[in-house]
Each structure stands twice: as C-alpha cells, then as structure tokens.
Design an enzyme around this catalytic site. Structure first.
Site, short mmCIF file in Angstrom:
data_model
loop_
_atom_site.label_atom_id
_atom_site.label_comp_id
_atom_site.label_asym_id
_atom_site.label_seq_id
_atom_site.Cartn_x
_atom_site.Cartn_y
_atom_site.Cartn_z
N PHE A 12 0.81 -1.22 0.00
CA PHE A 12 0.00 0.00 0.00
C PHE A 12 0.84 1.26 0.00
O PHE A 12 0.38 2.35 -0.39
CB PHE A 12 -0.97 -0.01 1.18
N LYS A 13 2.10 1.16 0.39
CA LYS A 13 2.97 2.33 0.41
C LYS A 13 3.17 2.92 -1.00
O LYS A 13 3.52 4.09 -1.14
CB LYS A 13 4.32 1.98 1.02
N ASP A 14 2.94 2.11 -2.04
CA ASP A 14 3.08 2.61 -3.41
C ASP A 14 2.10 3.75 -3.70
O ASP A 14 2.39 4.62 -4.52
CB ASP A 14 2.82 1.50 -4.43
#
Length: 498
Positions: free
Chosen positions: A110-112
């Site tokens: 999810f950091k993308d």
C-alpha cells in the site's frame, strides 16, 4: 493553506515547503491549519481514482497549480505502474464486508499509493522554492515503506534515498526487494535491532543540528519519505473516498449509509488518513484499529495509556511490529484543540519515561471515533486458511489481522455497518507464513522461491510479476550496521568526512 508543527514552533509553511522539510525543526509533525471539507455528493459522481485524487490533493496542496497536481497524478497512477485500472479495487465477501486492495503498485504494497506520487511532488517543491541542494531522503522501514520509497525515488534527479531496515525484522521477500534495488541514487542498510530502534535513530539524525549544518555546508539537506512527512500521508486519504465511491457503484449501500474501515496499522499513518477523510465529510461511523501481538495501540485506545515499555514480538505481520506509533501525535494534537504545549509534554514523557496518559476528555473523544483489538499469529494463520477455503480469497498476514479483528468487532458490537478492510500487501510478500497457514510447516530445505511457486501451483493465485522477477536479481546492498553507525554511513555515501 499553511502548515504548522504539533509541538508549537510558530513557523508556518506552505505545502511545498512542508514536503521539503519532512519534520519540523522542533521535532514535531506538520499538520494543516484546517481540514478542508469535501462535498460528498460531488465526489461520489467521479469514476476514476485519478479524478478523486485531484479533487482531494488540490484542497491541501494549495501552492501547487492544477496542472502540476494533474501531472503528478497522471505520472503516478497509470497502468504502467499499477496492474489494475481502479488502482485500489475492492473485493466483496458480502454487502457488509469488502476488502480494499491497496497493493496493485510496483512493489505490491500500500505504500506505493503515496510513494509513487511523493517524489514528483518533492521535485516540483524543489523548483518552487529554488532549492539547489541535493535532497537526501532518509527512511526507517518495518518492511514495505523501504522498497516503495526506493522504487519511487529511483534515479530521481537531485535526490538520494537511504533506507534503514531492522536486520531479521522483515520478511525474506521484503528484504530481497530492498537489497536488490537498482538505481544510481539508492542505498539500503540492515540495522541490528528492531524497527523502533531504527525509527528513533532516524528521528535523532533529523534533530542533530551539527550534522544537519555539516550537510548544508556540503550542499545536502535531509527530508523524509516516512509518514511523518505530510507528502506521504495526504495521498492516503484518497483511497478512503474511492472505497466509498466503489461501494456506491457496486450497490453495496446508498448515499444515506455510514461505513466503517478496518485498518491494520503499526505507525498509525494509514488509519490517521481515515480520520482526516472523516473530518473532510466521508460518512465514517467507526475506524477499527487492528494490531498484532505488539498491541500498544489497542491498549492505548482502550485505556488511554500509551506504554511502549513492553515485550517486543517478532510476528508474521512484520510491518506492524512497532511500539512507537509516530502519527498518533497528529491525532492527539487535533483532538486536543491544537494544544501544542500539551502534546510536547506528552512526547517528553514518552521519551523520558516510555509512557504517557491522556486526560479523560481526550480519551473519550478517541473512544468515540475508534475501536481497537488485536490477534496473535495463530489466529492470523487460521483466518488465512478459513477465507481461502470458504471464500477462495488469499489474505496476506496483515490483512488477516484486520479481517480477524473485524470479526471480533461484529461479534462484540453486533454492528453490521458496511465495512472496508484495508488490504496492505500482496500475500506473496509473506509466502512462508501463507504457505504454513494453508498447508502446514514447509520443507525446511526449500527456498523462499520454491515455496512461492509451490503456493502458486496449489492455490492458482498468480504470483505478481515484480515478485516473480526477484529470483533473477543480484544482491547489491549487503552491509549490516549498528544503529550508532547510521550517521557515519550517511556521510560516507555523501562523500563527507565524519
């Protein structure tokens, strides 16, 4: 819109300046002076993730032009970077419970969502503020942030990205993603200790006046890609609104409905974005905070005492193996009516005594907004098995924590409000744990990649291309250091004598 520190520094910055600074000079976190409202009917008419992102980001990044924001969004969120046109698609178990898949980007985490757009925002911020120094991005990671930051900043002109991760504190796949990272400006180090050791050391480096002056004298300045940087946090608000929009489009509920979100979180950034979404007007009834055995947030939300003086557990959901939740400071600041003196006192107590207790009024506000619980590794594995067998859906370990806590929530509260569980990573990032959950202890002679391909064969769930290709990549970053060596390694990379 201007930004200010949670700890009382009177300096007020524009959005671009805030993104460049990362952390306030007084050690506090930057927050906007106000949270802008969103017309929920207006935003609900939008179809594309990119259009929702534009509407929200332009509310916060007011010194960026519309063209600059559009450029960043178009470059970050496209089918060259993400493998799904919805960017954060949903999967519904039923009308009451859906998964928002936040892991369709290049590093499968999810950091993308934030770290594909943040380097673009930072590059524009440099130009806006006539910054000629090279920006050195420092990152402490518990797993996913490191690779996402390395990938996002790879070969971005005028920057260097240095990632520190806890040695033996991330999954093998997460580690491989970081130590095989290519790019002329990327550096990755394993640090002996746990994530809190790494995160505390990075914060100390930011607050080291002598070190920072030495960097400036040599043409460098520090910034952060962790969620302590507002530029990392604000893009995460978008997928809360987009989950709601997809739920409406899929007839899971109507405009009169409230919704809940379940967020597996350790550093409190992901769930804090949900709090800001609620303040903007998203009809969120409850934010459900899901923890693993490192359940410091569960205890805090339930009893009002934040106590990091506890046993640290290495779990199968390593990105949540955190005892110091940095972003909680922003929530406390907002709910205490921007009382920076109160926040500063709490943070001093945490640093000196390892704990603090909030007042009853503040605790009551938090209890009204949040619900919290935790599960251990055994429960996490059982839920992975159960959902694959019953729903043919493969959860990663962190998402399984969220799903397990959600089931505890409805069992205890009987609240069947339509709910989204935020899925933070592709299950193949944790292949050994997933394999063990489904098929028992793996053959110890088999490699991580052997198990990954065996898991694919047995589940018929395809391995994503970025993870499949890891096997052929060469290890580039091999150094393991003590936390006391971090500053020296930074200077060495920059060619500065210590």
């Amino acid at each position: 819109m201007l930004y200010k520190s949670t700890r009382g520094d009177n300096e007020k910055l524009l959005a671009s300046e805030t993104i460049l600074e990362g952390l306030s000079k007084d050690g506090g976190l930057f927050v906007p002076e106000e949270i802008p409202p969103i017309d929920i009917k207006e935003i609900s008419k939008l179809e594309r993730y990119q259009d929702v992102a534009f509407l929200i980001l332009k509310k916060f990044l007011t010194d960026y032009t519309n063209d600059e924001i559009s450029y960043c969004i178009d470059q970050a969120y496209n089918l060259d970077k993400f493998d799904n046109k919805f960017i954060t698609p949903i999967f519904s178990f039923n009308k009451n419970c859906s998964i928002t898949e936040l892991w369709h980007g290049p590093t499968q985490a999810f950091k993308d969502i934030a770290l594909q757009i943040m380097p673009l925002l930072l590059s524009i911020a440099k130009n806006k503020n006539n910054i000629h120094n090279e920006i050195v991005i420092l990152v402490a990671t518990s797993g996913d942030t490191g690779k996402a930051a390395l990938e996002g900043y790879k070969d971005v002109k005028g920057t260097k990205i240095i990632v520190f991760f806890p040695h033996n504190g991330v999954s093998e796949i997460q580690k491989l993603q970081m130590i095989t990272q290519e790019g002329t400006n990327t550096f990755s180090f394993a640090v002996k200790g746990n994530f809190d050791d790494v995160q505390t050391s990075v914060k100390s480096i930011f607050n080291d006046v002598a070190l920072n002056n030495k960097l400036l004298q040599n043409g460098f300045e520090l910034s952060s890609a962790n969620s302590i940087n507002w530029g990392r946090l604000v893009p995460q608000i978008v997928y809360y609104f987009y989950s709601y929009i997809q739920g409406l489009k899929n007839n899971l509920f109507d405009m009169n409905s409230e919704i809940n979100f379940v967020v597996p979180t350790g550093n409190f950034g992901n769930i804090l974005a949900g709090y800001y979404a609620k303040k903007m007007g998203l009809p969120i009834k409850k934010l459900i905070c899901a923890s693993n055995s490192n359940n410091v947030l569960t205890d805090f939300i339930n009893n009002g005492i934040y106590n990091r003086k506890r046993k640290f557990y290495k779990t199968i959901s390593p990105s949540m193996d955190i005892l110091i939740s940095s972003n909680l400071e922003r929530l406390l600041y907002d709910l205490s009516n921007s009382d920076s003196n109160y926040i500063l006192n709490l943070m001093i107590q945490l640093k000196e005594n390892g704990e603090y207790k909030i007042n009853n009024d503040l605790h009551s506000k938090i209890k009204n907004l949040f619900w919290a619980d935790w599960v251990d590794d055994t429960t996490t594995k059982k839920q992975i098995y159960k959902d694959f067998k019953e729903n043919n859906y493969l959860l990663d370990t962190h998402t399984s924590v969220g799903r397990s806590v959600y089931l505890k929530y409805i069992s205890q509260t009987k609240d069947f409000t339509p709910t989204f569980i935020l899925s933070t990573a592709n299950p193949y990032k944790f292949s050994i744990s997933i394999y063990e959950a489904l098929f028992g202890k793996p053959d110890p002679t088999k490699s991580e990649f052997d198990l990954m391909f065996e898991l694919e064969e047995k589940t018929n769930v395809p391995i994503p291309a970025p993870l499949r290709s890891l096997k052929e990549k060469s290890i580039i970053h091999k150094v393991v250091i003590n936390k006391e060596q971090m500053s020296d390694e930074i200077l060495k990379i920059l060619g500065i004598k210590s």
